[in-house]
Design a protein around this motif. Structure first.
Motif, short mmCIF file in Angstrom:
data_model
loop_
_atom_site.label_atom_id
_atom_site.label_comp_id
_atom_site.label_asym_id
_atom_site.label_seq_id
_atom_site.Cartn_x
_atom_site.Cartn_y
_atom_site.Cartn_z
N GLU A 26 -11.60 -84.09 84.47
CA GLU A 26 -10.34 -84.67 85.13
C GLU A 26 -9.15 -84.07 84.91
N LEU A 27 -8.77 -83.54 83.56
CA LEU A 27 -7.88 -82.85 83.26
C LEU A 27 -7.75 -81.50 83.85
N LYS A 28 -9.02 -80.68 83.78
CA LYS A 28 -9.04 -79.41 84.64
C LYS A 28 -8.79 -79.65 86.02
N GLN A 29 -8.94 -80.58 86.59
CA GLN A 29 -8.69 -80.94 88.17
C GLN A 29 -7.11 -80.93 88.35
N ASN A 30 -6.72 -81.92 87.53
CA ASN A 30 -5.30 -82.00 87.51
C ASN A 30 -4.63 -81.09 87.19
N MET A 31 -4.84 -79.91 86.42
CA MET A 31 -4.13 -78.79 86.02
C MET A 31 -4.21 -77.84 87.26
N ALA A 32 -5.42 -77.99 87.86
CA ALA A 32 -5.63 -77.04 88.98
C ALA A 32 -4.60 -77.39 90.40
N THR A 33 -4.78 -78.71 90.57
CA THR A 33 -3.64 -79.17 91.48
C THR A 33 -2.23 -78.99 91.34
N LEU A 34 -1.76 -79.29 90.16
CA LEU A 34 -0.34 -79.18 89.78
C LEU A 34 -0.06 -77.77 89.66
N GLY A 35 -1.04 -76.62 89.52
CA GLY A 35 -0.81 -75.18 89.33
C GLY A 35 -0.66 -74.90 90.72
N GLN A 36 -1.31 -75.30 91.59
CA GLN A 36 -1.16 -74.89 93.27
C GLN A 36 0.01 -75.11 93.71
N GLN A 37 0.50 -76.37 93.36
CA GLN A 37 1.88 -76.87 93.52
C GLN A 37 3.09 -76.06 93.18
N LEU A 38 2.80 -75.80 91.53
CA LEU A 38 3.68 -74.97 91.18
C LEU A 38 3.84 -73.56 91.69
N GLN A 39 2.64 -72.91 92.23
CA GLN A 39 2.82 -71.71 92.53
C GLN A 39 3.57 -71.76 93.96
N LYS A 40 3.39 -72.95 94.89
CA LYS A 40 3.87 -72.91 96.26
C LYS A 40 5.34 -73.02 96.00
N TYR A 41 5.84 -73.84 94.95
CA TYR A 41 7.19 -73.90 94.82
C TYR A 41 7.96 -72.50 94.53
N GLU A 42 7.30 -71.83 93.65
CA GLU A 42 7.67 -70.46 93.13
C GLU A 42 7.76 -69.71 94.45
N GLY A 43 6.97 -69.62 95.35
CA GLY A 43 7.10 -68.73 96.38
C GLY A 43 8.05 -69.19 97.40
N GLU A 44 8.35 -70.45 97.53
CA GLU A 44 9.27 -71.01 98.52
C GLU A 44 10.72 -70.80 97.71
N LEU A 45 10.73 -70.72 96.47
CA LEU A 45 11.94 -70.57 95.83
C LEU A 45 12.59 -69.26 96.06
N SER A 46 11.38 -68.33 96.05
CA SER A 46 11.84 -66.87 96.13
C SER A 46 12.33 -66.56 97.50
N GLN A 47 11.83 -67.31 98.37
CA GLN A 47 12.09 -67.00 100.01
C GLN A 47 13.57 -67.64 100.08
N LYS A 48 13.82 -68.88 99.46
CA LYS A 48 15.03 -69.39 99.55
C LYS A 48 16.04 -68.51 99.06
N ALA A 49 15.90 -68.03 97.90
CA ALA A 49 16.98 -67.25 97.19
C ALA A 49 17.38 -66.16 98.13
N ILE A 50 16.54 -65.38 98.99
CA ILE A 50 16.93 -64.50 99.55
C ILE A 50 17.47 -64.93 101.10
N ASP A 51 17.41 -66.13 101.53
CA ASP A 51 17.61 -66.44 102.69
C ASP A 51 19.26 -66.87 102.77
N PRO A 52 19.93 -66.02 103.46
CA PRO A 52 21.38 -66.20 103.46
C PRO A 52 21.71 -67.59 104.27
N SER A 53 20.94 -68.39 104.88
CA SER A 53 21.32 -69.30 105.56
C SER A 53 20.90 -70.59 104.57
#
Length: 400
Positions: A26-53
């Motif tokens: 169960e802990l491995k599953q939770n880590m995988a789920t949160l890891g995917q969410q964390l990766q998603k936020y990192e990608g979106e944050l990178s896009q936001k940082a270079i978005d002038p709007s």
């Protein structure tokens, strides 16, 4: 766009004990789920940082969401690693602790064996003490091994905010200079209050020894349970006890005899200077302004949360701006909340120094009324405010 934010309530209550009954899978599953969410936020944050709007508020909100997910991921990973280490150790030969390959599992097992042996009034095996770093070469007193004492005394504790800003050491007969450098010109100290203080009290701080005990109750059920649960139960109790003692001596207005110097609220000739204001906000502003620039640069504020809410309510004046803003935005300084801080303390907390002297002892005691055994830790602590002139007490004196 509405970014996903983890509920604050669930995040605050998230701790290792919450996952005590979770399986490794169960802990491995939770880590995988949160890891995917964390990766998603990192990608979106990178896009936001270079978005002038994108606005700065959007970026900050996304950063906050990422930090929340990261905090949850780290807590689950810690529990996962400990549980995985213990399960790996279960396949090793338990007749000799040295046969356990995983270092983390070896330490957890050694801690559990020491606690069980102490509670049962049995001798602690030499190989257990060797794993934990036994410092007792005389064979006399029961000294807490190096590994355990360093974790309890030196690692930051969430329950004591001073651990993040004060100085902590574990040294015998500690003596240190109050200032870190000197010049051949005696008049180099620009702050006249500091110069006067050094003239009156001397330029060296000598730490004393103040004995106290912390009791960690251990039931027979916990004692017979898993190594992880036993070690976590005792560690949490001891850590909480140490944190409570540190906060008590630092913020009490009625100190015990011999402990007066440890309190920020000490009275008499050595008392920290009090700066007044018509309200909490003004008192802290005045206290910061009254500090010499050498201390104001690194100053932090320690206050209770009830006083902070009064300030926020006053500053909001009909809007919710400051409710959403971090406390640092109010005065431009880091704010730490301690309920025992009846009057806000402002200053450079590098001059607040806790030292644990001598070796930490361990023993057992039994509560005959409940039948619960106690794992007992004896320690010697001192809190020295190395320079009173580096601090101010903010006091509210309502205008007449």
């Amino acid at each position: 766009m509405n970014w996903f934010k983890p509920p604050v309530k669930s995040l605050l209550k998230l701790d290792l004990q919450h996952f005590g009954g979770s399986t490794l899978f169960e802990l491995k599953q939770n880590m995988a789920t949160l890891g995917q969410q964390l990766q998603k936020y990192e990608g979106e944050l990178s896009q936001k940082a270079i978005d002038p709007s994108a606005t700065l508020e959007d970026i900050k909100a996304l950063q906050k969401s990422k930090e929340d997910i990261k905090a949850r991921f780290d807590v689950i990973k810690e529990q996962h690693d400990v549980l995985e280490a213990e399960q790996k150790a279960s396949f090793e030969d338990k007749s000799n602790i040295q046969n356990i390959a995983d270092p983390k599992a070896k330490i957890v097992t050694a801690k559990a064996e020491l606690i069980r042996a102490t509670i049962r009034n049995q001798a602690v095996p030499k190989d257990v003490m060797a794993v934990l770093g036994d410092r007792n070469s005389t064979g006399g007193e029961k000294l807490l091994p190096t590994t355990m004492s360093e974790e309890l005394l030196m690692e930051p504790l969430v329950k004591n905010p001073l651990r993040d800003i004060s100085t902590y050491t574990n040294l015998r007969n500690l003596e240190i200079p109050k200032i870190s450098f000197t010049l051949d010109d005696d008049d180099f100290i620009a702050d006249t209050e500091t110069a006067k203080e050094l003239k009156v009290t001397g330029d060296v701080v000598k730490f004393t020894r103040n004995k106290f005990k912390v009791f960690a109750p251990v039931s027979e059920t916990v004692l017979r349970g898993s190594n992880v649960n036993l070690v976590q139960s005792v560690d949490r109790a001891l850590e909480s006890g140490l944190a409570a003692k540190e906060k008590k001596v630092a913020f009490t207005k009625t100190p015990k005899t011999g402990e007066e110097h440890m309190s920020f609220y000490q009275t008499g000739e050595t008392a920290i200077k009090t700066v007044n204001g018509a309200d909490i906000y003004e008192a802290i502003v005045n206290a910061l302004a009254d500090l010499h620039e050498d201390y104001r640069e690194n100053a932090k504020i320690v206050m209770n949360y009830a006083d902070y809410t009064k300030v926020v309510k006053f500053l909001n004046n009909g809007n919710s701006t400051y409710f959403a803003a971090p406390p640092e935005s109010v005065w431009g300084k880091t704010v730490k909340f301690v309920d025992a801080a009846t009057d806000p303390i402002v200053g450079d907390f590098a001059y607040s120094h806790f030292n644990y002297d001598l070796d930490v002892l361990y023993e057992r005691d039994k509560n005959v009324r409940t039948g619960i055994e106690d794992f007992v830790l004896t320690a010697y602590v001192d809190h020295q405010i190395k320079l009173k002139s580096a601090f101010r007490i903010a006091k509210v004196i309502p205008a007449v």
